[in-house]
Design a protein around this motif. Structure first.
Motif, PDB file in Angstrom:
ATOM      1  N   ALA A 291       0.735  -1.133  -0.175  1.00  0.00           N
ATOM      2  CA  ALA A 291       0.019  -0.015   0.050  1.00  0.00           C
ATOM      3  C   ALA A 291       0.863   1.301   0.214  1.00  0.00           C
ATOM      4  N   GLY A 292       0.267   2.474  -0.505  1.00  0.00           N
ATOM      5  CA  GLY A 292       1.183   3.775  -0.552  1.00  0.00           C
ATOM      6  C   GLY A 292       0.260   4.804  -0.781  1.00  0.00           C
ATOM      7  N   LEU A 293       0.752   5.819  -0.605  1.00  0.00           N
ATOM      8  CA  LEU A 293       0.160   7.084  -1.069  1.00  0.00           C
ATOM      9  C   LEU A 293       1.246   8.191  -1.436  1.00  0.00           C
ATOM     10  N   ASP A 294       0.483   8.999  -2.367  1.00  0.00           N
ATOM     11  CA  ASP A 294       1.320  10.267  -2.871  1.00  0.00           C
ATOM     12  C   ASP A 294       0.529  11.303  -2.596  1.00  0.00           C
ATOM     13  N   TYR A 295       1.191  12.356  -1.999  1.00  0.00           N
ATOM     14  CA  TYR A 295       0.766  13.737  -1.467  1.00  0.00           C
ATOM     15  C   TYR A 295       1.363  14.818  -2.194  1.00  0.00           C
ATOM     16  N   GLN A 296       0.624  15.658  -3.143  1.00  0.00           N
ATOM     17  CA  GLN A 296       1.251  16.850  -3.678  1.00  0.00           C
ATOM     18  C   GLN A 296       0.991  18.169  -2.507  1.00  0.00           C
ATOM     19  N   TYR A 297       2.182  18.246  -1.988  1.00  0.00           N
ATOM     20  CA  TYR A 297       2.031  19.262  -0.882  1.00  0.00           C
ATOM     21  C   TYR A 297       2.358  20.670  -1.359  1.00  0.00           C
ATOM     22  N   ARG A 298       2.962  20.887  -2.758  1.00  0.00           N
ATOM     23  CA  ARG A 298       3.099  22.189  -3.213  1.00  0.00           C
ATOM     24  C   ARG A 298       2.957  21.819  -4.953  1.00  0.00           C
ATOM     25  N   PRO A 299       2.509  22.847  -5.623  1.00  0.00           N
ATOM     26  CA  PRO A 299       2.209  22.656  -7.079  1.00  0.00           C
ATOM     27  C   PRO A 299       3.214  21.806  -7.827  1.00  0.00           C
TER      28      PRO A 299
END
Length: 386
Positions: A293-301
């Motif tokens: 399992a994994g996640l990707d978070y775009q915390y800046r553009p």
């Protein structure tokens, strides 16, 4: 038509001498998935996901992914109740790549080049102080997979790959037993031997509703030609073959919002039926179910942070540590973190993975032979759309 020397030269740019975390496979095949626990089956996190699921090809942008991973492989063992430990500590670079090209809105073409394998080098004989070759073992596999996908519906893609493999194997200092006087007997070393493999893959990727994807893939057993010099001794039980296993899996991916993406896979690898590594072979590896399992978070553009986790069944049972002294590939749990930054020329991706130290104490005929293995992987990748 390439001759043997030409084929070897073609794949020599991929020096895959890997200690893997799912048998002989790395946890993640691509530069983004490597930071997300290896998730890749549903729509894909990067272009190299077309290796894991050929149908992902339809959902990846035209372009190229190129990456290099640096493995730090740390294996330890005790052998036949000898008091001194054996240690193997290696750094190995592994490059890979994938190319995607859409012919039209339905038909797409692609190519992935990846690797697999396992290795130990204890840097001393299997019997401490005995005048014999140092105990070492190396299996290196490079695979090229030309891929085709077709969107049968606007939200459903089917894909197929032809999997072409080249394999290098060598083993030295393999203890075969003792003679009537109790003197150790070691098998003759045969140096590097080469074999060539063929297999195939099928996949489907379905966008069930906006921002939700399901994926499924099936890979046939990759059957290799014989490693001729080993077919009469070390690999006699498999007639000189080391095949890659049949495997299949399903995955799900959800883009929660413009910033957060979650994904998970379940994968099954049938090692027991693979000649050379499974029951018809020297190592008696067990079948394996893998959860990731994994996640990707775009915390800046232009910046992404990624996290992932993978857990797999151990392929080696306690009663088989003796024969797996030379195939110490038992790490089965990994944590990963990744980072991506978008530049005008393309995207730079970084990932780090720690495969948690795993220990197995031998039992039965393997009593006195204990294995442990942990690994670190650093990945640098560049992705370019065109």
């Amino acid at each position: 038509m390439l001759n043997k020397k030409g084929i070897i030269l073609l794949f020599s740019c991929i020096p895959i001498y890997a200690q893997a975390f799912n048998g002989v496979y790395l946890t993640g095949s691509g530069q983004v998935s490597s930071g997300m626990g290896g998730v890749s089956l549903a729509e894909g996190m990067d272009r190299t996901s077309i290796y894991d699921n050929p149908a992902n090809l339809a959902y990846q942008n035209n372009g190229l992914d190129a990456q290099i991973s640096l493995l730090n492989i740390r294996s330890r063992a005790t052998f036949l109740n000898q008091p001194e430990d054996f240690k193997s500590d290696k750094f190995i670079p592994i490059p890979s790549l994938a190319v995607v090209k859409h012919y039209n809105d339905q038909l797409s073409f692609g190519l992935s080049v990846t690797g697999a394998g396992a290795a130990v080098d204890y840097d001393e004989p299997a019997i401490h102080g005995f005048p014999a070759d140092k105990a070492k073992d190396n299996l290196a596999i490079a695979q090229a997979s030309p891929t085709l996908s077709y969107k049968v519906l606007p939200n459903l893609s089917l894909g197929v790959s032809l999997d072409l493999g080249i394999q290098q194997f060598r083993a030295k200092g393999v203890l075969a037993g003792v003679d009537t006087q109790g003197t150790p007997i070691f098998l003759e070393g045969h140096g590097n031997q080469w074999a060539y493999g063929l297999g195939g893959s099928l996949g489907a990727t379905w966008e069930v509703q906006p921002n939700w994807w399901l994926g499924a893939a099936y890979h046939s057993e990759m059957r290799f030609s014989k490693l001729d010099e080993y077919k009469d001794d070390l690999l006699a039980s498999s007639q000189g073959r080391i095949n890659l296993p049949e495997r299949y899996g399903i995955g799900i991916k959800h883009k929660v919002n413009d910033r957060l993406t979650l994904a998970a896979d379940i994968l099954r690898m049938n090692w027991q039926d693979a000649d050379g590594l499974g029951q018809k072979g020297s190592f008696n590896w067990q079948n394996q179910t893998i959860y990731r399992a994994g996640l990707d978070y775009q915390y800046r553009p232009k910046d992404h942070i990624r996290f992932g986790y993978s857990h797999a069944d151990v392929v080696v049972d306690a009663q088989d540590t003796l024969v797996n002294f030379y195939a110490n590939a038992i790490a089965n749990q990994a944590w990963s973190i990744g980072y991506g930054h978008e530049f005008s020329l393309g995207t730079l991706n970084l990932a780090y993975e720690y495969a948690v130290n795993k220990k197995i104490e031998g039992s039965g005929n393997s009593f006195g032979t204990n294995l442990s293995n942990q690994n670190h992987v650093f990945t640098l990748g560049f992705s370019k759309s065109f």
